[in-house]
Design a protein around this motif. Structure first.
Motif, PDB file in Angstrom:
ATOM      1  N   LEU A 184       0.822  -1.213   0.000  1.00 36.63           N
ATOM      2  CA  LEU A 184       0.000   0.000   0.000  1.00 36.63           C
ATOM      3  C   LEU A 184       0.856   1.263   0.000  1.00 36.63           C
ATOM      4  O   LEU A 184       0.504   2.248  -0.658  1.00 36.63           O
ATOM      5  CB  LEU A 184      -0.968  -0.002   1.171  1.00 36.63           C
ATOM      6  CG  LEU A 184      -2.019  -1.118   1.161  1.00 36.63           C
ATOM      7  CD1 LEU A 184      -2.986  -0.944   2.319  1.00 36.63           C
ATOM      8  CD2 LEU A 184      -2.740  -1.218  -0.160  1.00 36.63           C
ATOM      9  N   GLU A 185       1.967   1.249   0.704  1.00 40.93           N
ATOM     10  CA  GLU A 185       2.856   2.417   0.680  1.00 40.93           C
ATOM     11  C   GLU A 185       3.448   2.653  -0.708  1.00 40.93           C
ATOM     12  O   GLU A 185       3.790   3.780  -1.044  1.00 40.93           O
ATOM     13  CB  GLU A 185       3.974   2.269   1.709  1.00 40.93           C
ATOM     14  CG  GLU A 185       3.521   2.639   3.103  1.00 40.93           C
ATOM     15  CD  GLU A 185       4.691   2.906   4.035  1.00 40.93           C
ATOM     16  OE1 GLU A 185       5.768   2.306   3.866  1.00 40.93           O
ATOM     17  OE2 GLU A 185       4.512   3.739   4.940  1.00 40.93           O
ATOM     18  N   ALA A 186       3.547   1.602  -1.507  1.00 36.38           N
ATOM     19  CA  ALA A 186       4.073   1.729  -2.867  1.00 36.38           C
ATOM     20  C   ALA A 186       3.007   2.227  -3.847  1.00 36.38           C
ATOM     21  O   ALA A 186       3.309   2.424  -5.031  1.00 36.38           O
ATOM     22  CB  ALA A 186       4.640   0.385  -3.336  1.00 36.38           C
ATOM     23  N   LEU A 187       1.774   2.443  -3.359  1.00 37.73           N
ATOM     24  CA  LEU A 187       0.651   2.866  -4.207  1.00 37.73           C
ATOM     25  C   LEU A 187       0.053   4.184  -3.702  1.00 37.73           C
ATOM     26  O   LEU A 187      -1.125   4.247  -3.360  1.00 37.73           O
ATOM     27  CB  LEU A 187      -0.424   1.772  -4.210  1.00 37.73           C
ATOM     28  CG  LEU A 187      -0.005   0.417  -4.784  1.00 37.73           C
ATOM     29  CD1 LEU A 187      -1.016  -0.653  -4.416  1.00 37.73           C
ATOM     30  CD2 LEU A 187       0.177   0.522  -6.294  1.00 37.73           C
ATOM     31  N   PRO A 188       0.842   5.266  -3.664  1.00 38.10           N
ATOM     32  CA  PRO A 188       0.339   6.515  -3.079  1.00 38.10           C
ATOM     33  C   PRO A 188      -0.833   7.138  -3.834  1.00 38.10           C
ATOM     34  O   PRO A 188      -1.614   7.887  -3.245  1.00 38.10           O
ATOM     35  CB  PRO A 188       1.559   7.436  -3.078  1.00 38.10           C
ATOM     36  CG  PRO A 188       2.432   6.895  -4.164  1.00 38.10           C
ATOM     37  CD  PRO A 188       2.214   5.400  -4.146  1.00 38.10           C
ATOM     38  N   ASP A 189      -0.996   6.848  -5.134  1.00 34.10           N
ATOM     39  CA  ASP A 189      -2.128   7.403  -5.877  1.00 34.10           C
ATOM     40  C   ASP A 189      -3.452   6.812  -5.405  1.00 34.10           C
ATOM     41  O   ASP A 189      -4.506   7.392  -5.619  1.00 34.10           O
ATOM     42  CB  ASP A 189      -1.978   7.147  -7.377  1.00 34.10           C
ATOM     43  CG  ASP A 189      -0.899   8.016  -8.001  1.00 34.10           C
ATOM     44  OD1 ASP A 189      -0.505   9.026  -7.383  1.00 34.10           O
ATOM     45  OD2 ASP A 189      -0.451   7.677  -9.114  1.00 34.10           O
ATOM     46  N   TRP A 190      -3.395   5.639  -4.781  1.00 23.52           N
ATOM     47  CA  TRP A 190      -4.584   4.975  -4.284  1.00 23.52           C
ATOM     48  C   TRP A 190      -4.657   4.973  -2.756  1.00 23.52           C
ATOM     49  O   TRP A 190      -5.731   5.032  -2.189  1.00 23.52           O
ATOM     50  CB  TRP A 190      -4.639   3.524  -4.782  1.00 23.52           C
ATOM     51  CG  TRP A 190      -4.902   3.381  -6.236  1.00 23.52           C
ATOM     52  CD1 TRP A 190      -6.127   3.259  -6.834  1.00 23.52           C
ATOM     53  CD2 TRP A 190      -3.940   3.319  -7.287  1.00 23.52           C
ATOM     54  NE1 TRP A 190      -5.981   3.132  -8.191  1.00 23.52           N
ATOM     55  CE2 TRP A 190      -4.641   3.162  -8.506  1.00 23.52           C
ATOM     56  CE3 TRP A 190      -2.553   3.385  -7.330  1.00 23.52           C
ATOM     57  CZ2 TRP A 190      -4.014   3.066  -9.733  1.00 23.52           C
ATOM     58  CZ3 TRP A 190      -1.923   3.282  -8.556  1.00 23.52           C
ATOM     59  CH2 TRP A 190      -2.656   3.128  -9.739  1.00 23.52           C
ATOM     60  N   PHE A 191      -3.524   4.835  -2.120  1.00 29.28           N
ATOM     61  CA  PHE A 191      -3.490   4.658  -0.670  1.00 29.28           C
ATOM     62  C   PHE A 191      -2.520   5.652  -0.039  1.00 29.28           C
ATOM     63  O   PHE A 191      -1.514   5.275   0.542  1.00 29.28           O
ATOM     64  CB  PHE A 191      -3.081   3.224  -0.322  1.00 29.28           C
ATOM     65  CG  PHE A 191      -3.999   2.183  -0.898  1.00 29.28           C
ATOM     66  CD1 PHE A 191      -5.207   1.888  -0.283  1.00 29.28           C
ATOM     67  CD2 PHE A 191      -3.669   1.519  -2.067  1.00 29.28           C
ATOM     68  CE1 PHE A 191      -6.064   0.941  -0.815  1.00 29.28           C
ATOM     69  CE2 PHE A 191      -4.523   0.571  -2.607  1.00 29.28           C
ATOM     70  CZ  PHE A 191      -5.725   0.287  -1.981  1.00 29.28           C
TER      71      PHE A 191
END
Length: 154
Positions: free
Chosen positions: A18-25
């Protein structure tokens, strides 16, 4: 290397993905809530593993015998566009159908909030068999949430 879908729990892998997906999370509190859900036995948890590394996760919540919610679907960006999300959704659907579940729902950011990453998310859910049902403001966050549903083969 092939991706394997396995039942398992890993809050640390959920956090890393999730930390690698800042546009979503991008909300740290939301990430913490998903990590807690990943460790919570009330949620089903599947992990996508490639070469010994967790590259995706699906968390489900069975609300009723006939229906369940895909609470979280997340794939590390290094594994995007390689079918990992589809593998996770299809395994979730097969496992739930085998257990008598007839309907799977998922919530995401609604189309009235213009956002390219979430437009891609909605398109993905349509490709894997979900149909938009309704959009509500303030359901999961202060903006619009779209509820999509998929019938499961029994």
């Amino acid at each position: 290397m092939a991706v394997t879908i396995t039942a398992g729990r890993s809050g640390s892998d959920v956090h890393r993905i999730l930390e690698a997906l800042p546009d979503w999370f991008g909300d740290p509190e939301a990430i913490d809530n998903y990590v807690a859900a990943a460790e919570d036995g009330r949620h089903g948890s599947l992990l996508a593993v490639e070469d010994g590394v967790v590259v995706g996760v699906a968390l489900t919540r069975r609300h009723f015998p006939e229906s369940a919610e895909l609470h979280l679907l997340a794939v590390h960006p290094t594994a995007h566009r390689r079918g990992v999300g589809r593998l996770l959704v299809e395994r979730v659907a097969a496992d739930l159908a085998a257990d008598g579940c007839a309907m799977l729902s998922v919530h995401t950011v609604g189309p009235s909030f213009e956002n390219m990453p979430y437009a891609r998310t909605r398109a993905f859910y349509r490709r894997v068999g979900f149909t938009p049902l309704e959009e509500h403001d303030g359901l999961d966050w202060s903006g619009p949430s779209l509820i999509l549903v998929r019938t499961l083969a029994g």
